[in-house]
Design an enzyme around this catalytic site. Structure first.
Site, PDB file in Angstrom:
ATOM      1  N   ILE A 128      29.958  71.760 113.808  1.00 28.17           N
ATOM      2  CA  ILE A 128      30.333  72.340 115.104  1.00 28.17           C
ATOM      3  C   ILE A 128      29.412  71.630 116.091  1.00 28.17           C
ATOM      4  CG2 ILE A 128      30.411  74.395 116.550  1.00 28.17           C
ATOM      5  CD1 ILE A 128      30.925  76.054 114.042  1.00 28.17           C
ATOM      6  N   PRO A 129      29.948  70.673 116.848  1.00 32.64           N
ATOM      7  CA  PRO A 129      29.124  69.695 117.558  1.00 32.64           C
ATOM      8  C   PRO A 129      28.443  70.198 118.835  1.00 32.64           C
ATOM      9  CG  PRO A 129      31.425  69.272 118.003  1.00 32.64           C
ATOM     10  CD  PRO A 129      31.383  70.404 117.003  1.00 32.64           C
ATOM     11  N   CYS A 130      27.467  71.060 118.655  1.00 34.73           N
ATOM     12  CA  CYS A 130      26.719  71.566 119.809  1.00 34.73           C
ATOM     13  C   CYS A 130      25.891  70.471 120.475  1.00 34.73           C
ATOM     14  CB  CYS A 130      25.854  72.760 119.413  1.00 34.73           C
ATOM     15  SG  CYS A 130      24.818  72.480 117.979  1.00 34.73           S
ATOM     16  N   HIS A 131      25.688  69.354 119.779  1.00 36.40           N
ATOM     17  CA  HIS A 131      24.945  68.236 120.362  1.00 36.40           C
ATOM     18  C   HIS A 131      25.714  67.572 121.499  1.00 36.40           C
ATOM     19  CE1 HIS A 131      27.362  66.540 117.055  1.00 36.40           C
ATOM     20  NE2 HIS A 131      27.452  65.453 117.819  1.00 36.40           N
ATOM     21  N   ARG A 132      26.980  67.893 121.664  1.00 36.53           N
ATOM     22  CA  ARG A 132      27.809  67.285 122.718  1.00 36.53           C
ATOM     23  C   ARG A 132      27.740  68.060 124.032  1.00 36.53           C
ATOM     24  NH1 ARG A 132      32.775  66.340 118.542  1.00 36.53           N
ATOM     25  NH2 ARG A 132      31.707  64.768 117.284  1.00 36.53           N
TER      26      ARG A 132
END
Length: 166
Positions: A128-132
């Site tokens: 779940i790409p919270c880094h984006r």
């Protein structure tokens, strides 16, 4: 519940599942680490097909061989957190959103801080790409796994911020 430890360029990852879906991916020294109840028994490589698939997909992603994941997910969280995490899953690799943009997409433009809390408590890092998610000015800010890891993931995906175009 079971978990697997997987080596990665970002350090050892702890991957957890409830038997039918991935429930967590955490870094060493993660800001919000898993609990013993969250992890369950430790699985060895080759003994749990779902955990092995997650480890393989994470390895492929971190080697630049995969841009998205094909894993069943079941992160523990509130309905509001899950709404934010659903939006995160729709941000394509190499792109980003701000906390404010996500708040507006949820219909509450004043909820950027609450969105930030939900992003920060995402238990399934990387997948779940919270880094984006970036700050309002497009800056790389806060990440439960550390800003260095966030920068690594963004660079891996080919992300270019507006201030690096020239």
């Amino acid at each position: 519940m079971a978990h697997l430890l997987a080596d990665s360029p970002l350090g050892t990852l702890t991957i957890a599942s409830n038997g039918s879906a991935i429930t967590g991916v955490w870094y060493e020294q993660h800001r919000y680490p898993p609990t013993a109840e969250t992890l369950g028994e430790r699985a060895l490589p080759g003994t749990d097909p779902l955990l092995d698939a997650a480890a393989t997909q994470l390895t492929e992603y971190l080697a630049g061989e995969r841009a998205s994941f094909d894993l069943p997910l079941d992160p523990a969280g509130t309905e509001k957190q899950k709404a934010v995490w659903d939006i995160l899953c729709r941000i394509p690799a190499g792109q980003s959103r701000t906390y404010g943009e996500i708040a507006r997409e949820l219909g509450n433009p004043n909820a950027a801080q609450a969105v930030g809390q939900a992003v920060g408590h995402n238990p399934v890092s990387i997948v779940i790409p919270c880094h984006r998610v970036m700050g309002a000015d497009g800056s790389v800010t806060g990440y439960a796994g550390g800003v260095e890891r966030k920068s690594f993931l963004l660079e891996l995906e080919g992300y270019r911020s507006a201030d690096t175009l020239f």
